[in-house]
Design a protein around this motif. Sequence first.
Motif, PDB file in Angstrom:
ATOM      1  N   MET A  97       0.840  -1.177   0.000  1.00 34.84           N
ATOM      2  CA  MET A  97       0.000   0.000   0.000  1.00 34.84           C
ATOM      3  C   MET A  97       0.887   1.242   0.000  1.00 34.84           C
ATOM      4  SD  MET A  97      -2.870   0.946   2.767  1.00 34.84           S
ATOM      5  CE  MET A  97      -2.933   2.580   3.377  1.00 34.84           C
ATOM      6  N   LYS A  98       0.756   2.044  -1.018  1.00 36.11           N
ATOM      7  CA  LYS A  98       1.551   3.271  -1.115  1.00 36.11           C
ATOM      8  C   LYS A  98       0.790   4.403  -0.453  1.00 36.11           C
ATOM      9  CE  LYS A  98       4.290   2.016  -4.976  1.00 36.11           C
ATOM     10  NZ  LYS A  98       5.635   2.409  -5.117  1.00 36.11           N
ATOM     11  N   LEU A  99       1.359   4.934   0.601  1.00 31.30           N
ATOM     12  CA  LEU A  99       0.726   6.005   1.354  1.00 31.30           C
ATOM     13  C   LEU A  99       1.628   7.237   1.420  1.00 31.30           C
ATOM     14  CD1 LEU A  99      -1.500   7.008   3.354  1.00 31.30           C
ATOM     15  CD2 LEU A  99      -0.160   5.943   5.156  1.00 31.30           C
ATOM     16  N   PHE A 100       2.891   7.022   1.755  1.00 31.90           N
ATOM     17  CA  PHE A 100       3.791   8.143   2.018  1.00 31.90           C
ATOM     18  C   PHE A 100       4.295   8.808   0.742  1.00 31.90           C
ATOM     19  CE2 PHE A 100       3.834   5.448   5.729  1.00 31.90           C
ATOM     20  CZ  PHE A 100       3.526   6.367   6.715  1.00 31.90           C
ATOM     21  N   GLY A 101       4.482   8.040  -0.325  1.00 34.59           N
ATOM     22  CA  GLY A 101       4.918   8.613  -1.596  1.00 34.59           C
ATOM     23  C   GLY A 101       3.925   9.624  -2.142  1.00 34.59           C
ATOM     24  N   PRO A 102       2.640   9.242  -2.291  1.00 33.14           N
ATOM     25  CA  PRO A 102       1.658  10.225  -2.766  1.00 33.14           C
ATOM     26  C   PRO A 102       1.504  11.426  -1.828  1.00 33.14           C
ATOM     27  CG  PRO A 102       0.793   8.004  -2.999  1.00 33.14           C
ATOM     28  CD  PRO A 102       2.085   7.900  -2.233  1.00 33.14           C
ATOM     29  N   LEU A 103       1.582  11.188  -0.526  1.00 37.60           N
ATOM     30  CA  LEU A 103       1.504  12.287   0.437  1.00 37.60           C
ATOM     31  C   LEU A 103       2.686  13.237   0.258  1.00 37.60           C
ATOM     32  CD1 LEU A 103       0.067  13.540   2.877  1.00 37.60           C
ATOM     33  CD2 LEU A 103       1.429  12.043   4.335  1.00 37.60           C
ATOM     34  N   TYR A 104       3.865  12.665   0.086  1.00 37.59           N
ATOM     35  CA  TYR A 104       5.062  13.477  -0.149  1.00 37.59           C
ATOM     36  C   TYR A 104       4.914  14.286  -1.445  1.00 37.59           C
ATOM     37  CZ  TYR A 104       9.825  14.732  -1.369  1.00 37.59           C
ATOM     38  OH  TYR A 104      10.938  15.432  -1.745  1.00 37.59           O
ATOM     39  N   ASP A 105       4.431  13.636  -2.508  1.00 41.15           N
ATOM     40  CA  ASP A 105       4.259  14.325  -3.793  1.00 41.15           C
ATOM     41  C   ASP A 105       3.278  15.490  -3.663  1.00 41.15           C
ATOM     42  OD1 ASP A 105       6.029  12.568  -4.986  1.00 41.15           O
ATOM     43  OD2 ASP A 105       4.451  11.248  -5.748  1.00 41.15           O
ATOM     44  N   HIS A 106       2.199  15.276  -2.917  1.00 40.96           N
ATOM     45  CA  HIS A 106       1.218  16.347  -2.712  1.00 40.96           C
ATOM     46  C   HIS A 106       1.844  17.503  -1.926  1.00 40.96           C
ATOM     47  CE1 HIS A 106      -2.657  18.261  -2.304  1.00 40.96           C
ATOM     48  NE2 HIS A 106      -2.487  18.307  -0.992  1.00 40.96           N
ATOM     49  N   CYS A 107       2.582  17.183  -0.888  1.00 41.86           N
ATOM     50  CA  CYS A 107       3.236  18.229  -0.086  1.00 41.86           C
ATOM     51  C   CYS A 107       4.311  18.940  -0.896  1.00 41.86           C
ATOM     52  CB  CYS A 107       3.826  17.633   1.189  1.00 41.86           C
ATOM     53  SG  CYS A 107       2.569  17.195   2.391  1.00 41.86           S
ATOM     54  N   ARG A 108       4.958  18.238  -1.802  1.00 43.16           N
ATOM     55  CA  ARG A 108       5.969  18.854  -2.678  1.00 43.16           C
ATOM     56  C   ARG A 108       5.307  19.911  -3.562  1.00 43.16           C
ATOM     57  NH1 ARG A 108      10.524  20.326  -4.212  1.00 43.16           N
ATOM     58  NH2 ARG A 108      11.819  19.248  -5.696  1.00 43.16           N
ATOM     59  N   LYS A 109       4.111  19.610  -4.062  1.00 44.81           N
ATOM     60  CA  LYS A 109       3.366  20.592  -4.864  1.00 44.81           C
ATOM     61  C   LYS A 109       2.959  21.791  -4.004  1.00 44.81           C
ATOM     62  CE  LYS A 109       1.520  17.218  -8.054  1.00 44.81           C
ATOM     63  NZ  LYS A 109       0.400  16.337  -8.311  1.00 44.81           N
ATOM     64  N   LEU A 110       2.469  21.507  -2.797  1.00 45.38           N
ATOM     65  CA  LEU A 110       2.086  22.599  -1.892  1.00 45.38           C
ATOM     66  C   LEU A 110       3.293  23.456  -1.507  1.00 45.38           C
ATOM     67  CD1 LEU A 110      -0.412  20.899   0.599  1.00 45.38           C
ATOM     68  CD2 LEU A 110      -0.942  22.546  -1.196  1.00 45.38           C
ATOM     69  N   ALA A 111       4.465  22.833  -1.419  1.00 45.80           N
ATOM     70  CA  ALA A 111       5.674  23.546  -1.010  1.00 45.80           C
ATOM     71  C   ALA A 111       6.054  24.644  -1.991  1.00 45.80           C
ATOM     72  CB  ALA A 111       6.834  22.570  -0.856  1.00 45.80           C
ATOM     73  N   ALA A 112       5.675  24.485  -3.244  1.00 43.71           N
ATOM     74  CA  ALA A 112       6.007  25.495  -4.255  1.00 43.71           C
ATOM     75  C   ALA A 112       4.961  26.609  -4.326  1.00 43.71           C
ATOM     76  CB  ALA A 112       6.141  24.816  -5.613  1.00 43.71           C
ATOM     77  N   HIS A 113       3.854  26.447  -3.629  1.00 39.86           N
ATOM     78  CA  HIS A 113       2.776  27.434  -3.671  1.00 39.86           C
ATOM     79  C   HIS A 113       3.188  28.703  -2.928  1.00 39.86           C
ATOM     80  CE1 HIS A 113      -1.221  29.170  -3.040  1.00 39.86           C
ATOM     81  NE2 HIS A 113      -1.609  28.418  -4.061  1.00 39.86           N
ATOM     82  N   ARG A 114       2.669  29.843  -3.370  1.00 38.43           N
ATOM     83  CA  ARG A 114       3.058  31.110  -2.738  1.00 38.43           C
ATOM     84  C   ARG A 114       2.573  31.216  -1.292  1.00 38.43           C
ATOM     85  NH1 ARG A 114      -0.920  35.578  -3.630  1.00 38.43           N
ATOM     86  NH2 ARG A 114      -2.756  34.586  -4.509  1.00 38.43           N
ATOM     87  N   HIS A 115       1.560  30.444  -0.936  1.00 39.06           N
ATOM     88  CA  HIS A 115       1.061  30.451   0.445  1.00 39.06           C
ATOM     89  C   HIS A 115       1.638  29.297   1.275  1.00 39.06           C
ATOM     90  CE1 HIS A 115      -1.667  33.669  -0.426  1.00 39.06           C
ATOM     91  NE2 HIS A 115      -2.264  32.986  -1.388  1.00 39.06           N
ATOM     92  N   ALA A 116       2.676  28.671   0.763  1.00 39.69           N
ATOM     93  CA  ALA A 116       3.254  27.507   1.446  1.00 39.69           C
ATOM     94  C   ALA A 116       3.632  27.785   2.905  1.00 39.69           C
ATOM     95  CB  ALA A 116       4.456  26.980   0.665  1.00 39.69           C
ATOM     96  N   PRO A 117       4.216  28.934   3.243  1.00 38.53           N
ATOM     97  CA  PRO A 117       4.527  29.175   4.663  1.00 38.53           C
ATOM     98  C   PRO A 117       3.276  29.146   5.551  1.00 38.53           C
ATOM     99  CG  PRO A 117       5.794  30.675   3.307  1.00 38.53           C
ATOM    100  CD  PRO A 117       4.810  29.980   2.396  1.00 38.53           C
ATOM    101  N   TRP A 118       2.154  29.623   5.029  1.00 40.80           N
ATOM    102  CA  TRP A 118       0.907  29.563   5.801  1.00 40.80           C
ATOM    103  C   TRP A 118       0.463  28.121   5.993  1.00 40.80           C
ATOM    104  CZ3 TRP A 118      -0.559  33.589   8.451  1.00 40.80           C
ATOM    105  CH2 TRP A 118      -0.205  34.861   8.014  1.00 40.80           C
ATOM    106  N   TYR A 119       0.611  27.304   4.947  1.00 39.18           N
ATOM    107  CA  TYR A 119       0.262  25.883   5.056  1.00 39.18           C
ATOM    108  C   TYR A 119       1.139  25.210   6.105  1.00 39.18           C
ATOM    109  CZ  TYR A 119      -1.993  26.575   0.469  1.00 39.18           C
ATOM    110  OH  TYR A 119      -2.759  27.016  -0.567  1.00 39.18           O
ATOM    111  N   LEU A 120       2.440  25.519   6.050  1.00 34.25           N
ATOM    112  CA  LEU A 120       3.372  24.935   7.016  1.00 34.25           C
ATOM    113  C   LEU A 120       2.999  25.340   8.440  1.00 34.25           C
ATOM    114  CD1 LEU A 120       5.970  23.376   7.722  1.00 34.25           C
ATOM    115  CD2 LEU A 120       7.223  25.525   7.364  1.00 34.25           C
ATOM    116  N   ALA A 121       2.712  26.624   8.638  1.00 34.83           N
ATOM    117  CA  ALA A 121       2.348  27.109   9.972  1.00 34.83           C
ATOM    118  C   ALA A 121       1.085  26.411  10.472  1.00 34.83           C
ATOM    119  CB  ALA A 121       2.142  28.626   9.942  1.00 34.83           C
ATOM    120  N   PHE A 122       0.102  26.287   9.600  1.00 31.74           N
ATOM    121  CA  PHE A 122      -1.162  25.650   9.972  1.00 31.74           C
ATOM    122  C   PHE A 122      -0.957  24.182  10.329  1.00 31.74           C
ATOM    123  CE2 PHE A 122      -5.090  23.412   8.711  1.00 31.74           C
ATOM    124  CZ  PHE A 122      -5.961  23.986   9.617  1.00 31.74           C
TER     125      PHE A 122
END
Length: 194
Positions: free
Chosen positions: A1-26
């Motif tokens: 069951m692949k769980l962490f790879g897709p989660l990492y990929d999603h977070c990698r996309k969020l990391a490039a977003h201009r609001h990423a620091p807000w996501y991280l803080a939340f």
Amino acid sequence: MKLFGPLYDHCRKLAAHRHAPWYLAFISAIESIFFPVPTDVMLAPMALARPERWWRLGLLATLTSVLGGIVGYGLGYFAIDAVMPWIERAGYDDTYDRVQELFREYGVWIMFVAAFTPIPFKVFTVAGGAAAMPLLPFVLASLVGRGIRFFLVAGVVAWGGPKVEPVFRRYIEIVGWIVAVLILGAIVWLNMRA
């Protein structure tokens, strides 16, 4: 069951977003109260995407995690009766009881260990409040433990840079499951000692 790879990929996309620091803080704040996904999952890709900001990201994750921890502490201190059904539904009731014992046995040191390691920090924040641990030592232990952990994660990822990312991505599933097993093992061990 692949769980962490897709989660990492999603977070990698969020990391490039201009609001990423807000996501991280939340994520960092709510992870210290109830959220089951660790802050590192968002912090690592952000440090990889913006290595020149690794120390700011580590600081942001640390401070918002401690603020979330203070909210968890407040829930334990002022509203443990209201929070206990949630703890029981989440399956943390035995762990919570053991954590209370650890607070009596080790005091502030157990808070530091919980802040640094991947064991469920949220249980310790609520239990710290319920055990009426003095707030200043609670905050200082959380600040030091979370700070060491998040600065270490952000710094290592930023230092390793893009050359490490393919290796990290290749093994994220294995590493994720190893961490999950370690967390479960720690919970079982805590319950066996109870």
